[in-house]
Design an enzyme around this catalytic site. Sequence first.
Site, PDB file in Angstrom:
ATOM      1  CG  HIS A 350      76.352  61.102   0.468  1.00  0.00           C
ATOM      2  ND1 HIS A 350      77.140  61.479   1.508  1.00  0.00           N
ATOM      3  CD2 HIS A 350      76.827  61.959  -0.562  1.00  0.00           C
ATOM      4  CE1 HIS A 350      77.812  62.571   1.395  1.00  0.00           C
ATOM      5  NE2 HIS A 350      77.851  62.793   0.040  1.00  0.00           N
ATOM      6  CB  ALA A 351      72.389  57.504   4.720  1.00  0.00           C
TER       7      ALA A 351
END
Length: 397
Positions: A350-351
Amino acid sequence: MTILRQKVDMLTHHYPPQELYKLLKKNIISKEYVEYQFMQKSKIPTMHFQQSLPRLPIPKLDLTCERYLAAQRPLLIDEAYNKTQYNVNQFKSNVGRQLQDMLKNYDKQNKHTSYISEFWFDSYLRDRKPIPINYNPVLVMHKDERPEYNDQLLRTANLIISSLRFYKSLHAGILEPEVFHLNQRKVIPRSLGQFAVTYLHHYHETDKDRLFNNPQGKHITVQYKGHFYAFRVLSDENDILPPDKILARLKFILEENIPKCEFPIGVLTTMERNKWATIRHELADNGNEHSLKLIDSALFNVCLDKEILGDDPYAIIRNFLHSDGENRWFDKSFSLQLSKDGQAAVNFEHAWGDGVAILRYVQDIYKDSREKPFVHPNTKPYDDDIANVIRLGTEFL
């Protein structure tokens, strides 16, 4: 400039879509070539609307405080709420104004991006909790309505090819821009800024992780029975390899007669991040740096599972969201995951971005793999040299 050089430059240096159509019109590249290499051929450049999109405005301080208090009201008894309200008013009239001015100045100095962007990345990369479940979501695809195309080998090959066609279209600037239809007359373009970093790797370091990109990547990694494999999917000219070659390399992996990996390294990506960062450096220092680099630099990862999931949504989510971690590499920007019976999903880190970008990718490859599959039940695998498939499992010490 040679024809080959023109083609390479077009694919790797983000030529405008018009260049593609010029080459087609002059018969420098064939229609058949374009049909296989590119998922979409938009005449409007992919990033056409990017510069015209409004920047995210900084909320007014008073409005921010009002929203905070409104969120606290249902949670607090009167005494606690009154104290919170007092503290918010003190903040608003003192340090809050200073922070608001600092934020505005920061925004003015970074007009190329959103004021929240750096803080977004920082919050994701500094957190030390394990990334599976805590951060990595999963998107599950519907099965193909044609049962024969849900064969694990067949569906994996088609989803890989569709992923590469998406990748090539994106980097050639001919992927269709993303727009949101408010009604029949009005559409709003969406930002595609995160698409530029879709094919990344999350590299764990002590205290703060970093994102790694390999724009020259030409291979993918595949996990099966906890083992890691790597093979090329793009040629030196950045052309997608023929379907029968990709099929043959996957077939070799699925048919290799080896036991389950005794020490599946993928499970380490489920650990607390500082611990995993320490172990990762130790692995690299003990002769595994080349294998780790192959994993890091791959375009994306593919997880081939032995489980038969059926249609039980709980079993499907458990398997694709986390499983036991042995046949996963959660650090990759995204992993294609396929069960023995052809259930398919994408688990993504998700980063680097949020769900809008990965949802577009999943929707496009799902549609493309169903409507334009290049591997069929009667497709014969190319008589490939198995030396083109590298098994990394034996290299980890």
